[in-house]
Design an enzyme around this catalytic site. Sequence first.
Site, PDB file in Angstrom:
ATOM      1  N   TYR A  12      35.101  14.737 -55.503  1.00 49.58           N
ATOM      2  CA  TYR A  12      33.762  15.185 -55.077  1.00 49.58           C
ATOM      3  C   TYR A  12      32.746  15.067 -56.219  1.00 49.58           C
ATOM      4  O   TYR A  12      31.547  15.246 -55.996  1.00 49.58           O
ATOM      5  CB  TYR A  12      33.767  16.648 -54.592  1.00 49.58           C
ATOM      6  CG  TYR A  12      34.682  16.961 -53.432  1.00 49.58           C
ATOM      7  CD1 TYR A  12      35.281  15.952 -52.682  1.00 49.58           C
ATOM      8  CD2 TYR A  12      34.951  18.274 -53.080  1.00 49.58           C
ATOM      9  CE1 TYR A  12      36.124  16.258 -51.626  1.00 49.58           C
ATOM     10  CE2 TYR A  12      35.792  18.583 -52.025  1.00 49.58           C
ATOM     11  CZ  TYR A  12      36.382  17.576 -51.310  1.00 49.58           C
ATOM     12  OH  TYR A  12      37.213  17.892 -50.267  1.00 49.58           O
ATOM     13  N   LYS A  25      41.570  19.023 -56.346  1.00 53.92           N
ATOM     14  CA  LYS A  25      42.511  18.045 -55.770  1.00 53.92           C
ATOM     15  C   LYS A  25      42.598  16.797 -56.638  1.00 53.92           C
ATOM     16  O   LYS A  25      41.621  16.414 -57.277  1.00 53.92           O
ATOM     17  CB  LYS A  25      42.060  17.636 -54.358  1.00 53.92           C
ATOM     18  CG  LYS A  25      41.651  18.792 -53.476  1.00 53.92           C
ATOM     19  CD  LYS A  25      41.331  18.368 -52.055  1.00 53.92           C
ATOM     20  CE  LYS A  25      40.658  19.486 -51.291  1.00 53.92           C
ATOM     21  NZ  LYS A  25      39.220  19.657 -51.552  1.00 53.92           N
ATOM     22  N   ASP A  64      36.671  25.573 -52.956  1.00 53.87           N
ATOM     23  CA  ASP A  64      37.459  24.353 -52.761  1.00 53.87           C
ATOM     24  C   ASP A  64      36.671  23.135 -53.219  1.00 53.87           C
ATOM     25  O   ASP A  64      35.696  22.743 -52.580  1.00 53.87           O
ATOM     26  CB  ASP A  64      37.808  24.198 -51.271  1.00 53.87           C
ATOM     27  CG  ASP A  64      38.662  22.964 -51.015  1.00 53.87           C
ATOM     28  OD1 ASP A  64      39.900  23.079 -51.085  1.00 53.87           O
ATOM     29  OD2 ASP A  64      38.082  21.882 -50.759  1.00 53.87           O
ATOM     30  N   HIS A 101      45.275  15.054 -52.842  1.00 57.61           N
ATOM     31  CA  HIS A 101      44.171  14.901 -51.881  1.00 57.61           C
ATOM     32  C   HIS A 101      44.550  14.039 -50.676  1.00 57.61           C
ATOM     33  O   HIS A 101      44.148  14.310 -49.550  1.00 57.61           O
ATOM     34  CB  HIS A 101      42.962  14.284 -52.613  1.00 57.61           C
ATOM     35  CG  HIS A 101      41.646  14.563 -51.972  1.00 57.61           C
ATOM     36  ND1 HIS A 101      40.480  14.683 -52.688  1.00 57.61           N
ATOM     37  CD2 HIS A 101      41.291  14.739 -50.672  1.00 57.61           C
ATOM     38  CE1 HIS A 101      39.479  14.909 -51.855  1.00 57.61           C
ATOM     39  NE2 HIS A 101      39.942  14.951 -50.619  1.00 57.61           N
TER      40      HIS A 101
HETATM   41  N1  LIG Z   1      40.948  17.421 -47.999  1.00 60.96           N
HETATM   42  C1  LIG Z   1      40.076  16.607 -47.456  1.00 60.96           C
HETATM   43  O1  LIG Z   1      40.334  15.398 -47.280  1.00 60.96           O
HETATM   44  C2  LIG Z   1      38.731  17.140 -47.050  1.00 60.96           C
HETATM   45  C3  LIG Z   1      37.872  16.366 -46.261  1.00 60.96           C
HETATM   46  C4  LIG Z   1      36.638  16.914 -45.889  1.00 60.96           C
HETATM   47  C5  LIG Z   1      36.300  18.204 -46.299  1.00 60.96           C
HETATM   48  N2  LIG Z   1      37.164  18.929 -47.103  1.00 60.96           N
HETATM   49  C6  LIG Z   1      36.833  20.308 -47.560  1.00 60.96           C
HETATM   50  O2  LIG Z   1      36.435  21.087 -46.429  1.00 60.96           O
HETATM   51  C7  LIG Z   1      35.130  21.623 -46.659  1.00 60.96           C
HETATM   52  C8  LIG Z   1      34.383  21.792 -45.353  1.00 60.96           C
HETATM   53  O3  LIG Z   1      34.259  20.562 -44.667  1.00 60.96           O
HETATM   54  P1  LIG Z   1      32.911  19.712 -44.625  1.00 60.96           P
HETATM   55  O4  LIG Z   1      32.046  20.104 -45.750  1.00 60.96           O
HETATM   56  O5  LIG Z   1      33.284  18.285 -44.519  1.00 60.96           O
HETATM   57  O6  LIG Z   1      32.221  20.087 -43.236  1.00 60.96           O
HETATM   58  P2  LIG Z   1      31.951  21.422 -42.376  1.00 60.96           P
HETATM   59  O7  LIG Z   1      32.147  22.635 -43.226  1.00 60.96           O
HETATM   60  O8  LIG Z   1      32.697  21.287 -41.114  1.00 60.96           O
HETATM   61  O9  LIG Z   1      30.423  21.252 -42.006  1.00 60.96           O
HETATM   62  C9  LIG Z   1      29.401  21.289 -42.945  1.00 60.96           C
HETATM   63  C10 LIG Z   1      28.103  20.995 -42.191  1.00 60.96           C
HETATM   64  O10 LIG Z   1      27.789  22.085 -41.325  1.00 60.96           O
HETATM   65  C11 LIG Z   1      26.498  22.619 -41.653  1.00 60.96           C
HETATM   66  N3  LIG Z   1      26.597  24.082 -41.521  1.00 60.96           N
HETATM   67  C12 LIG Z   1      27.273  24.937 -42.327  1.00 60.96           C
HETATM   68  N4  LIG Z   1      27.189  26.188 -41.869  1.00 60.96           N
HETATM   69  C13 LIG Z   1      26.428  26.148 -40.756  1.00 60.96           C
HETATM   70  C14 LIG Z   1      25.986  27.125 -39.847  1.00 60.96           C
HETATM   71  N5  LIG Z   1      26.320  28.405 -39.980  1.00 60.96           N
HETATM   72  N6  LIG Z   1      25.215  26.723 -38.794  1.00 60.96           N
HETATM   73  C15 LIG Z   1      24.873  25.417 -38.645  1.00 60.96           C
HETATM   74  N7  LIG Z   1      25.255  24.435 -39.486  1.00 60.96           N
HETATM   75  C16 LIG Z   1      26.047  24.806 -40.522  1.00 60.96           C
HETATM   76  C17 LIG Z   1      26.215  22.160 -43.067  1.00 60.96           C
HETATM   77  O11 LIG Z   1      24.838  21.961 -43.291  1.00 60.96           O
HETATM   78  P3  LIG Z   1      24.055  22.664 -44.528  1.00 60.96           P
HETATM   79  O12 LIG Z   1      24.830  22.414 -45.788  1.00 60.96           O
HETATM   80  O13 LIG Z   1      22.716  22.001 -44.510  1.00 60.96           O
HETATM   81  O14 LIG Z   1      23.991  24.129 -44.184  1.00 60.96           O
HETATM   82  C18 LIG Z   1      26.945  20.810 -43.113  1.00 60.96           C
HETATM   83  O15 LIG Z   1      26.125  19.808 -42.554  1.00 60.96           O
HETATM   84  C19 LIG Z   1      34.505  20.591 -47.606  1.00 60.96           C
HETATM   85  O16 LIG Z   1      33.334  21.046 -48.229  1.00 60.96           O
HETATM   86  C20 LIG Z   1      35.662  20.338 -48.542  1.00 60.96           C
HETATM   87  O17 LIG Z   1      35.804  21.399 -49.472  1.00 60.96           O
HETATM   88  C21 LIG Z   1      38.371  18.407 -47.458  1.00 60.96           C
END
Ligand SMILES: NC(=O)c1ccc[n+]([C@@H]2O[C@H](COP(=O)([O-])OP(=O)(O)OC[C@H]3O[C@@H](n4cnc5c(N)ncnc54)[C@H](OP(=O)(O)O)[C@@H]3O)[C@@H](O)[C@H]2O)c1
Length: 283
Positions: free
Chosen positions: A49, A74, A44, A107
């Site tokens: 990004y 997106k 994704d 998005h």
């Molecule tokens: N459509 C939208 O508006 C929107 C908005 C936000 C996000 N997204 C999508 O959703 C995806 C996921 O959301 P996100 O990246 O915002 O946040 P998330 O996946 O909720 O959290 C990522 C954070 O958690 C840590 N982490 C990952 N796995 C872990 C584990 N097993 N144990 C402990 N910590 C862990 C990562 O650190 P490290 O990297 O240091 O491991 C990072 O700091 C995004 O990458 C994006 O593709 C979409």
Amino acid sequence: MQTVTLNNGVKMPIIGFGVYQIPDAEECEDAVYEALMAGYRLIDTAAGYLNEEAVGRAIKRSGIPRKELFITTKLWIQDAGYESAKMAFSKSLKKLQLDYLDLYLIHQPFGDYYGAWRAMEDLYHEGKSKAIGVSNFLPDRLMDLIVHNEIVPAVNQVETHPFYQQIKSAAFMKEHGVQHQSWAPFAEGRNNMFDNEVLTSIAEKHSKSVAQVVLRWLVQREVVAIPKSVRKERIVENIDIFDFELSSDDIEQISTLDTRESLFLSYHDPEVAKMLGTLKVNL
Ligand SMILES: NC(=O)c1ccc[n+]([C@@H]2O[C@H](COP(=O)([O-])OP(=O)(O)OC[C@H]3O[C@@H](n4cnc5c(N)ncnc54)[C@H](OP(=O)(O)O)[C@@H]3O)[C@@H](O)[C@H]2O)c1
């Protein structure tokens, strides 16, 4: 990999890999490559990004046949509108080194997203995107889009984690055949999610991590999740969730964590529409 079937029959992996906030091209390419090696097939990304090229390079480097992958990107707000959405789509495809997408999402529900949706309907009919959908649409916006257009969005990607569970929105999406996808399944670690007492006690009981419990909870709700990590051991950990099951009691306990509010930004707030709508991204 377990899949869900979208409203047009397309199958989508229930766990994918998100690449938001990995601005460093090399780090992003390596993370996506590790994810593909670990067994993820859904990636994704988003034009906003600024890492579609790195994702494209990782896909190529993996050597995995295109048909085994599920690639989402997106459309950012400044490219909303019929003509600009078509141009933005071509640009994204080129950066990703692909000749079709599996899923193209609007998005944000701002700007001329109706024009964009009509362009996306055309792209879908031309086979250039196997499915089209939206992100961050509250039920009222989603219903408006459904009523006034030909294609019902296949997916709505919205903030969903134990502190913002989206129970009512999920029921609405299910009723209308829109697949619920979670962004920020770990709330990016906010509210001390990884140390939360309820989650750590459930994790200990199953000899799993809090991250695995949260992802398993989403999978059992049939919500597609796209956790992000740049660390190999976590990338592997986050997909290792298919050998245990949460009980109804575990799920009941997790339900008590719901604040029914975003930990990031409210799509009811006009300031959010203004802030995102006037943000200029160097796409
Ligand atoms: N459509 C939208 O508006 C929107 C908005 C936000 C996000 N997204 C999508 O959703 C995806 C996921 O959301 P996100 O990246 O915002 O946040 P998330 O996946 O909720 O959290 C990522 C954070 O958690 C840590 N982490 C990952 N796995 C872990 C584990 N097993 N144990 C402990 N910590 C862990 C990562 O650190 P490290 O990297 O240091 O491991 C990072 O700091 C995004 O990458 C994006 O593709 C979409």
